[in-house]
Write an enzyme that holds these catalytic residues in place. Sequence first.
Site, PDB file in Angstrom:
ATOM      1  N   ASP A  14       0.734   1.237  -0.954  1.00 38.21           N
ATOM      2  CA  ASP A  14       1.818   1.723  -0.096  1.00 38.21           C
ATOM      3  C   ASP A  14       2.077   3.213  -0.247  1.00 38.21           C
ATOM      4  O   ASP A  14       3.216   3.672  -0.159  1.00 38.21           O
ATOM      5  CB  ASP A  14       3.118   0.930  -0.362  1.00 38.21           C
ATOM      6  CG  ASP A  14       2.899  -0.561  -0.185  1.00 38.21           C
ATOM      7  OD1 ASP A  14       2.244  -0.925   0.804  1.00 38.21           O
ATOM      8  OD2 ASP A  14       3.356  -1.335  -1.032  1.00 38.21           O
ATOM      9  N   LYS A  17      -1.523   5.578   3.067  1.00 36.44           N
ATOM     10  CA  LYS A  17      -2.943   5.826   3.367  1.00 36.44           C
ATOM     11  C   LYS A  17      -3.197   5.834   4.873  1.00 36.44           C
ATOM     12  O   LYS A  17      -3.997   6.622   5.377  1.00 36.44           O
ATOM     13  CB  LYS A  17      -3.814   4.740   2.709  1.00 36.44           C
ATOM     14  CG  LYS A  17      -3.732   4.731   1.207  1.00 36.44           C
ATOM     15  CD  LYS A  17      -4.463   3.546   0.612  1.00 36.44           C
ATOM     16  CE  LYS A  17      -3.787   2.226   0.800  1.00 36.44           C
ATOM     17  NZ  LYS A  17      -2.570   2.012  -0.012  1.00 36.44           N
ATOM     18  N   ALA A  40      -2.915  -5.934   3.035  1.00 33.57           N
ATOM     19  CA  ALA A  40      -2.553  -4.548   3.315  1.00 33.57           C
ATOM     20  C   ALA A  40      -1.528  -4.500   4.441  1.00 33.57           C
ATOM     21  O   ALA A  40      -1.499  -5.370   5.311  1.00 33.57           O
ATOM     22  CB  ALA A  40      -3.786  -3.747   3.722  1.00 33.57           C
ATOM     23  N   GLY A  41      -0.693  -3.486   4.404  1.00 31.69           N
ATOM     24  CA  GLY A  41       0.240  -3.250   5.496  1.00 31.69           C
ATOM     25  C   GLY A  41       0.404  -1.760   5.641  1.00 31.69           C
ATOM     26  O   GLY A  41       1.024  -1.118   4.814  1.00 31.69           O
ATOM     27  N   HIS A  42      -0.235  -1.204   6.658  1.00 36.09           N
ATOM     28  CA  HIS A  42      -0.200   0.253   6.826  1.00 36.09           C
ATOM     29  C   HIS A  42       0.663   0.572   8.037  1.00 36.09           C
ATOM     30  O   HIS A  42       0.304   0.242   9.163  1.00 36.09           O
ATOM     31  CB  HIS A  42      -1.619   0.791   6.995  1.00 36.09           C
ATOM     32  CG  HIS A  42      -2.481   0.513   5.795  1.00 36.09           C
ATOM     33  ND1 HIS A  42      -3.818   0.682   5.777  1.00 36.09           N
ATOM     34  CD2 HIS A  42      -2.161   0.071   4.554  1.00 36.09           C
ATOM     35  CE1 HIS A  42      -4.304   0.349   4.578  1.00 36.09           C
ATOM     36  NE2 HIS A  42      -3.306  -0.028   3.830  1.00 36.09           N
ATOM     37  N   ARG A 143     -20.277 -18.138  -4.231  1.00 36.62           N
ATOM     38  CA  ARG A 143     -21.361 -18.304  -3.248  1.00 36.62           C
ATOM     39  C   ARG A 143     -21.203 -19.523  -2.358  1.00 36.62           C
ATOM     40  O   ARG A 143     -22.171 -20.142  -1.943  1.00 36.62           O
ATOM     41  CB  ARG A 143     -22.735 -18.329  -3.949  1.00 36.62           C
ATOM     42  CG  ARG A 143     -23.073 -17.002  -4.576  1.00 36.62           C
ATOM     43  CD  ARG A 143     -23.943 -17.129  -5.773  1.00 36.62           C
ATOM     44  NE  ARG A 143     -23.260 -17.872  -6.814  1.00 36.62           N
ATOM     45  CZ  ARG A 143     -23.831 -18.342  -7.904  1.00 36.62           C
ATOM     46  NH1 ARG A 143     -25.109 -18.187  -8.089  1.00 36.62           N
ATOM     47  NH2 ARG A 143     -23.142 -18.995  -8.805  1.00 36.62           N
ATOM     48  N   GLN A 218      -4.987  -1.245  -0.395  1.00 36.39           N
ATOM     49  CA  GLN A 218      -4.552  -1.397  -1.773  1.00 36.39           C
ATOM     50  C   GLN A 218      -4.697  -0.051  -2.514  1.00 36.39           C
ATOM     51  O   GLN A 218      -4.601   0.973  -1.869  1.00 36.39           O
ATOM     52  CB  GLN A 218      -5.303  -2.534  -2.490  1.00 36.39           C
ATOM     53  CG  GLN A 218      -4.843  -3.910  -2.041  1.00 36.39           C
ATOM     54  CD  GLN A 218      -5.415  -4.328  -0.704  1.00 36.39           C
ATOM     55  OE1 GLN A 218      -6.612  -4.266  -0.480  1.00 36.39           O
ATOM     56  NE2 GLN A 218      -4.569  -4.746   0.202  1.00 36.39           N
ATOM     57  N   THR A 233      -5.268  -6.909  -7.317  1.00 34.63           N
ATOM     58  CA  THR A 233      -5.815  -7.689  -6.218  1.00 34.63           C
ATOM     59  C   THR A 233      -7.251  -8.091  -6.578  1.00 34.63           C
ATOM     60  O   THR A 233      -7.726  -7.777  -7.677  1.00 34.63           O
ATOM     61  CB  THR A 233      -5.721  -6.907  -4.883  1.00 34.63           C
ATOM     62  OG1 THR A 233      -6.036  -7.801  -3.808  1.00 34.63           O
ATOM     63  CG2 THR A 233      -6.651  -5.697  -4.861  1.00 34.63           C
ATOM     64  N   ARG A 297       9.359  -7.473   1.042  1.00 37.23           N
ATOM     65  CA  ARG A 297       9.890  -7.446  -0.332  1.00 37.23           C
ATOM     66  C   ARG A 297      10.366  -6.047  -0.699  1.00 37.23           C
ATOM     67  O   ARG A 297       9.696  -5.059  -0.389  1.00 37.23           O
ATOM     68  CB  ARG A 297       8.781  -7.827  -1.332  1.00 37.23           C
ATOM     69  CG  ARG A 297       8.392  -9.274  -1.309  1.00 37.23           C
ATOM     70  CD  ARG A 297       7.384  -9.585  -2.391  1.00 37.23           C
ATOM     71  NE  ARG A 297       6.056  -9.025  -2.102  1.00 37.23           N
ATOM     72  CZ  ARG A 297       5.004  -9.190  -2.886  1.00 37.23           C
ATOM     73  NH1 ARG A 297       5.116  -9.827  -4.028  1.00 37.23           N
ATOM     74  NH2 ARG A 297       3.829  -8.688  -2.553  1.00 37.23           N
ATOM     75  N   ARG A 299      10.505  -2.884  -2.803  1.00 30.59           N
ATOM     76  CA  ARG A 299       9.524  -2.356  -3.760  1.00 30.59           C
ATOM     77  C   ARG A 299      10.235  -1.791  -4.986  1.00 30.59           C
ATOM     78  O   ARG A 299      11.340  -1.260  -4.871  1.00 30.59           O
ATOM     79  CB  ARG A 299       8.684  -1.257  -3.103  1.00 30.59           C
ATOM     80  CG  ARG A 299       7.840  -1.796  -1.961  1.00 30.59           C
ATOM     81  CD  ARG A 299       7.016  -0.712  -1.287  1.00 30.59           C
ATOM     82  NE  ARG A 299       6.310  -1.258  -0.139  1.00 30.59           N
ATOM     83  CZ  ARG A 299       6.135  -0.614   1.022  1.00 30.59           C
ATOM     84  NH1 ARG A 299       6.615   0.612   1.186  1.00 30.59           N
ATOM     85  NH2 ARG A 299       5.479  -1.193   1.995  1.00 30.59           N
TER      86      ARG A 299
HETATM   87  P1  IMO Z   1      -1.577  -1.511   0.962  1.00 28.70           P
HETATM   88  O1  IMO Z   1      -2.958  -1.393   1.539  1.00 28.70           O
HETATM   89  C1  IMO Z   1       0.915  -2.846  -2.340  1.00 28.70           C
HETATM   90  C2  IMO Z   1      -0.377  -6.423  -4.559  1.00 28.70           C
HETATM   91  C3  IMO Z   1       0.492  -7.640  -4.395  1.00 28.70           C
HETATM   92  C4  IMO Z   1       0.304  -8.317  -5.730  1.00 28.70           C
HETATM   93  C5  IMO Z   1      -1.168  -8.033  -6.031  1.00 28.70           C
HETATM   94  C6  IMO Z   1      -2.094  -9.170  -5.685  1.00 28.70           C
HETATM   95  O2  IMO Z   1      -0.503  -1.728   1.962  1.00 28.70           O
HETATM   96  O3  IMO Z   1      -1.279  -0.406   0.016  1.00 28.70           O
HETATM   97  P2  IMO Z   1      -3.020 -10.163  -3.394  1.00 28.70           P
HETATM   98  O4  IMO Z   1      -2.300 -10.765  -2.224  1.00 28.70           O
HETATM   99  O5  IMO Z   1      -3.843  -8.984  -3.028  1.00 28.70           O
HETATM  100  O6  IMO Z   1      -3.780 -11.192  -4.185  1.00 28.70           O
HETATM  101  O7  IMO Z   1      -1.830  -9.655  -4.372  1.00 28.70           O
HETATM  102  O8  IMO Z   1      -1.515  -6.887  -5.283  1.00 28.70           O
HETATM  103  N1  IMO Z   1      -0.863  -5.815  -3.289  1.00 28.70           N
HETATM  104  C7  IMO Z   1      -0.350  -4.713  -2.740  1.00 28.70           C
HETATM  105  N2  IMO Z   1       0.678  -3.921  -3.110  1.00 28.70           N
HETATM  106  N3  IMO Z   1       0.206  -2.508  -1.259  1.00 28.70           N
HETATM  107  C8  IMO Z   1      -0.840  -3.262  -0.875  1.00 28.70           C
HETATM  108  O9  IMO Z   1      -1.653  -2.907   0.132  1.00 28.70           O
HETATM  109  C9  IMO Z   1      -1.145  -4.438  -1.603  1.00 28.70           C
HETATM  110  N4  IMO Z   1      -2.083  -5.398  -1.495  1.00 28.70           N
HETATM  111  C10 IMO Z   1      -1.901  -6.223  -2.538  1.00 28.70           C
HETATM  112  O10 IMO Z   1       1.837  -7.294  -4.173  1.00 28.70           O
HETATM  113  O11 IMO Z   1       1.071  -7.684  -6.723  1.00 28.70           O
HETATM  114 MG    MG Z   2       1.418  -1.458   2.453  1.00 32.21          MG
END
Ligand code: IMO
Ligand code: MG
Length: 421
Positions: A14, A17, A40-42, A143, A218, A233, A297, A299
């Site tokens: 977050d 990017k 991801a959430g951009h 696999r 991420q 992740t 959520r 942050r």
């Molecule tokens: P962007 O691209 C922030 C965090 C989740 C959790 C951990 C594992 O928007 O920056 P997952 O669902 O991937 O198995 O969760 O990783 N997480 C992120 N935190 N930004 C993200 O993406 C994230 N993608 C996964 O909150 O702690």
């Molecule tokens: Mg995000």
Amino acid sequence: MSKASAVLGCFYGDEGKGRTTDYLAIKAEVSVRATGGNNAGHSIVVNGHKFAMRLIPSGILSNKTIAVIANGVVLNPSVLIGEINMLKEHGIDVDKWLKISDKAHVIFPYHEEMDVYLESKRHHPIGTTKNGIGPTYCDKYERSGIRIEDLYRTDLKERITSRVRAAEKITGEKFDAEKIYEDYKGYAEVLRPYVCDTVTLLHKYLKEDKYMVIEGAQATLLDIDFGSYPYVTSSNPTIGGMLTGTGLSAHDIGDVFGVIKAYSSRVGEGPFVSELKDETGDLIRDLGHEYGTVTGRPRRCGWLDLVTVNYAVMLNGVNYINLNHLDTIGKLPKIKVCVAYEVNGEVTRDFSTNEEFLKAAKPVYEEFEGNFGDISKCKTFEELPLAAQKYVRYIEEYTGTKVALIGTGAERENMIVTIDL
Ligand code: IMO
Ligand code: MG
């Protein structure tokens, strides 16, 4: 032959990017997603409208950039189709720009259920996004995953049924294999026009001298190898993942943009040395609107941690920093920056992802003047107030890395660029 620029998160996600890639897309002819999925959430604001991009590279918003979802991505077809329709409603010519790798692994409903189930049984809950990311990567490495190209095979039903049986064994739940098969046959037809061999395609684009931007999802500290395991992740959002996730070679990478905010945030569980569990943390969250794009959520927020940023710069070979939310931090009267950790009486600038180390680490801060005033209209570095300039210069000196892009507000045009692109 041109080289690809990579845009990577240098903290826990977050960092903004999408904004960097959206900016680079002014010049970019190709934008690429290499890893992760709809975890991801951009969010990118264009003409007052906020786009929440989860799978398709934000570069597509320029409506003149090819958008490639490459092989390293795990793809939920129903989420993707929703995103395609949303973009079409906003006049983006998705049919012209979108390409999807035949090798991307597909997320199924049983992956999402397994994500929830495994999280509930875990000794150390991670706080996943519950989108089935981990279980889909598990199937890939075990696999038995189903790739996009497999959706067009005659034995798709048998493949799905065998995975459904395995998921039922693990979760104790029942899944309707027949319905899943019918749904996914439908999705496959919608996606068919976009599916291709993106490896050959990307190399062809580089040969044609097309400027390419790989949009990281991420971030470094969420990396399965280099992040704060197990609170990470299931992919490699660091530079290596940009290669295995696309099929590009190390020689094909040019500039590496590392994205940070002028403060820090993290969602989910796990260590966070410069976290502020007080009213200053709450204030930063409110000023920066730090609520998840995907999950909503709140942050966790804290001061900028340059020890961590330096680690990310080193790992990824970052040569340009994109500093976002300078306007947000400038609303505070005083700003702190973490410049070292004190660990069991010793002061260090060396980062480690060891959980005991991070738990013991106490931040050592330097303090800066805030109260930058409204900087959203500043177009050059020199137009910034001196206190803001000093803050940026300090980051450059500490990291030994040029701050190339400075985010000064939520809108697309609120960005100072200090380099020639
Ligand atoms: P962007 O691209 C922030 C965090 C989740 C959790 C951990 C594992 O928007 O920056 P997952 O669902 O991937 O198995 O969760 O990783 N997480 C992120 N935190 N930004 C993200 O993406 C994230 N993608 C996964 O909150 O702690
Ligand atoms: Mg995000």
